[in-house]
Design a protein around this motif. Structure first.
Motif, PDB file in Angstrom:
ATOM      1  N   GLU A  85       0.848  -1.192   0.000  1.00 25.61           N
ATOM      2  CA  GLU A  85       0.000   0.000   0.000  1.00 25.61           C
ATOM      3  C   GLU A  85       0.884   1.244   0.000  1.00 25.61           C
ATOM      4  O   GLU A  85       1.988   1.234   0.519  1.00 25.61           O
ATOM      5  N   GLY A  86       0.347   2.326  -0.563  1.00 26.09           N
ATOM      6  CA  GLY A  86       1.107   3.574  -0.562  1.00 26.09           C
ATOM      7  C   GLY A  86       0.967   4.308  -1.875  1.00 26.09           C
ATOM      8  O   GLY A  86       0.346   3.806  -2.824  1.00 26.09           O
ATOM      9  N   ASP A  87       1.535   5.488  -1.916  1.00 27.13           N
ATOM     10  CA  ASP A  87       1.464   6.249  -3.156  1.00 27.13           C
ATOM     11  C   ASP A  87       2.403   5.646  -4.193  1.00 27.13           C
ATOM     12  O   ASP A  87       3.381   4.962  -3.852  1.00 27.13           O
ATOM     13  N   VAL A  88       2.128   5.920  -5.441  1.00 28.08           N
ATOM     14  CA  VAL A  88       2.851   5.294  -6.547  1.00 28.08           C
ATOM     15  C   VAL A  88       4.346   5.610  -6.500  1.00 28.08           C
ATOM     16  O   VAL A  88       5.180   4.721  -6.732  1.00 28.08           O
ATOM     17  N   LEU A  89       4.713   6.832  -6.210  1.00 24.57           N
ATOM     18  CA  LEU A  89       6.127   7.199  -6.197  1.00 24.57           C
ATOM     19  C   LEU A  89       6.898   6.446  -5.116  1.00 24.57           C
ATOM     20  O   LEU A  89       8.028   6.007  -5.336  1.00 24.57           O
ATOM     21  N   THR A  90       6.268   6.283  -3.955  1.00 22.85           N
ATOM     22  CA  THR A  90       6.914   5.520  -2.879  1.00 22.85           C
ATOM     23  C   THR A  90       7.070   4.053  -3.273  1.00 22.85           C
ATOM     24  O   THR A  90       8.108   3.431  -3.018  1.00 22.85           O
ATOM     25  N   ILE A  91       6.033   3.499  -3.912  1.00 17.48           N
ATOM     26  CA  ILE A  91       6.098   2.103  -4.365  1.00 17.48           C
ATOM     27  C   ILE A  91       7.234   1.924  -5.368  1.00 17.48           C
ATOM     28  O   ILE A  91       8.004   0.961  -5.295  1.00 17.48           O
ATOM     29  N   LEU A  92       7.381   2.851  -6.314  1.00 18.00           N
ATOM     30  CA  LEU A  92       8.449   2.760  -7.319  1.00 18.00           C
ATOM     31  C   LEU A  92       9.821   2.884  -6.670  1.00 18.00           C
ATOM     32  O   LEU A  92      10.757   2.162  -7.045  1.00 18.00           O
ATOM     33  N   LYS A  93       9.949   3.779  -5.715  1.00 18.18           N
ATOM     34  CA  LYS A  93      11.236   3.938  -5.013  1.00 18.18           C
ATOM     35  C   LYS A  93      11.591   2.657  -4.255  1.00 18.18           C
ATOM     36  O   LYS A  93      12.746   2.204  -4.274  1.00 18.18           O
ATOM     37  N   ASN A  94      10.590   2.064  -3.601  1.00 17.08           N
ATOM     38  CA  ASN A  94      10.834   0.814  -2.868  1.00 17.08           C
ATOM     39  C   ASN A  94      11.176  -0.331  -3.825  1.00 17.08           C
ATOM     40  O   ASN A  94      11.997  -1.198  -3.501  1.00 17.08           O
ATOM     41  N   TYR A  95      10.538  -0.331  -4.982  1.00 18.97           N
ATOM     42  CA  TYR A  95      10.809  -1.363  -5.984  1.00 18.97           C
ATOM     43  C   TYR A  95      12.264  -1.283  -6.454  1.00 18.97           C
ATOM     44  O   TYR A  95      12.954  -2.301  -6.550  1.00 18.97           O
ATOM     45  N   ILE A  96      12.717  -0.074  -6.734  1.00 18.96           N
ATOM     46  CA  ILE A  96      14.104   0.114  -7.180  1.00 18.96           C
ATOM     47  C   ILE A  96      15.082  -0.399  -6.127  1.00 18.96           C
ATOM     48  O   ILE A  96      16.051  -1.099  -6.437  1.00 18.96           O
ATOM     49  N   SER A  97      14.812  -0.086  -4.865  1.00 20.12           N
ATOM     50  CA  SER A  97      15.696  -0.543  -3.785  1.00 20.12           C
ATOM     51  C   SER A  97      15.627  -2.056  -3.601  1.00 20.12           C
ATOM     52  O   SER A  97      16.635  -2.707  -3.306  1.00 20.12           O
ATOM     53  N   ALA A  98      14.423  -2.620  -3.797  1.00 21.83           N
ATOM     54  CA  ALA A  98      14.227  -4.056  -3.558  1.00 21.83           C
ATOM     55  C   ALA A  98      14.972  -4.932  -4.555  1.00 21.83           C
ATOM     56  O   ALA A  98      15.241  -6.104  -4.278  1.00 21.83           O
ATOM     57  N   LYS A  99      15.326  -4.379  -5.719  1.00 23.19           N
ATOM     58  CA  LYS A  99      15.937  -5.210  -6.751  1.00 23.19           C
ATOM     59  C   LYS A  99      17.269  -5.816  -6.337  1.00 23.19           C
ATOM     60  O   LYS A  99      17.682  -6.847  -6.863  1.00 23.19           O
ATOM     61  N   ALA A 100      17.943  -5.198  -5.381  1.00 21.61           N
ATOM     62  CA  ALA A 100      19.217  -5.756  -4.917  1.00 21.61           C
ATOM     63  C   ALA A 100      19.042  -6.680  -3.717  1.00 21.61           C
ATOM     64  O   ALA A 100      19.970  -7.393  -3.347  1.00 21.61           O
ATOM     65  N   GLY A 101      17.841  -6.671  -3.124  1.00 20.42           N
ATOM     66  CA  GLY A 101      17.641  -7.384  -1.876  1.00 20.42           C
ATOM     67  C   GLY A 101      17.966  -8.857  -1.924  1.00 20.42           C
ATOM     68  O   GLY A 101      18.639  -9.392  -1.043  1.00 20.42           O
ATOM     69  N   VAL A 102      17.508  -9.549  -2.956  1.00 20.86           N
ATOM     70  CA  VAL A 102      17.718 -10.995  -3.048  1.00 20.86           C
ATOM     71  C   VAL A 102      19.192 -11.333  -3.170  1.00 20.86           C
ATOM     72  O   VAL A 102      19.667 -12.341  -2.652  1.00 20.86           O
ATOM     73  N   PHE A 103      19.950 -10.462  -3.844  1.00 17.57           N
ATOM     74  CA  PHE A 103      21.341 -10.772  -4.148  1.00 17.57           C
ATOM     75  C   PHE A 103      22.344 -10.021  -3.273  1.00 17.57           C
ATOM     76  O   PHE A 103      23.533 -10.018  -3.558  1.00 17.57           O
TER      77      PHE A 103
END
Length: 206
Positions: A85-103
């Motif tokens: 949940e959240g505004d679109v810009l926050t979701i996109l920012k979190n998505y960008i950061s999450a891309k390194a999480g698994v690795f």
């Protein structure tokens, strides 16, 4: 299924399988797929070769399991980031950061994952590329859906959401490649604000 729902024997079997996959990815990363034998994997994992074959029928089967498990984990992490949940810009920012999480602590897996998803040929991919492609397509569609919401709310410019999603994937993957080549010099996490700046300045509505 979570470990706590498994019997002790099932948990032990799962732990052994994970140990074998960890040993395999270490060796594949160090020597390349074709230069690693099942005997070497068994030795690194400290299991008898017969035990290894109880889990995987051959090296191709082991490799496919390894790549698909990591691809599925990566997919779940990113879909979860887009589903919050959240505004679109926050979701996109979190998505960008999450891309390194698994690795974050597993550059060896990142190297193998990108080799597979970028089309490197091991001549063993029967069905694997289609399976990974399906996960990738689902991810891009989910990302495009998030972007479309931003467009409807006049937060983002009225650009084709699918191609905008592909563009974001291209930018983030380029930075992941830099990180892969030199993790100390090109930290993805440290560069996440740069990625956000590059992408959002192009898509945020005035």
């Amino acid at each position: 299924m979570q470990d706590k729902k498994l019997t002790r024997r099932e948990r032990e079997k799962l732990r052994h399988r994970r140990q074998m996959l960890v040993a395999a990815i270490e060796l594949f990363s160090e020597k390349g797929y074709h230069n690693v034998s099942m005997h070497e994997i068994a030795k690194r994992a400290e299991f008898a070769i017969g035990t290894l074959y109880k889990f995987f029928k051959n090296k191709e089967d082991l490799y496919k399991a390894l790549i698909m498990e990591k691809a599925a984990e990566y997919h779940r992490t990113l879909i979860r980031a887009l589903s919050r949940e959240g505004d679109v810009l926050t979701i996109l920012k979190n998505y960008i950061s999450a891309k390194a999480g698994v690795f974050a602590d597993d550059v060896a897996t990142l190297r193998l994952y990108f080799a597979e998803t970028q089309g490197a040929s091991f001549n063993i991919k029967a069905g694997l590329d289609q399976d990974i492609r399906k996960l990738y397509d689902e991810l891009v569609e989910q990302l495009a859906s998030t972007l479309e919401k931003g467009i409807r709310k006049n937060v983002l410019r009225d650009l084709n959401p699918y191609y905008t999603a592909v563009a974001l994937e291209g930018i983030t993957n380029a930075f992941l490649f830099c990180w892969l080549e030199d993790p100390e010099r090109h930290s993805y996490e440290a560069n996440a604000p740069v990625i956000r700046d590059i992408f959002l300045k192009g898509v945020v509505a005035e």
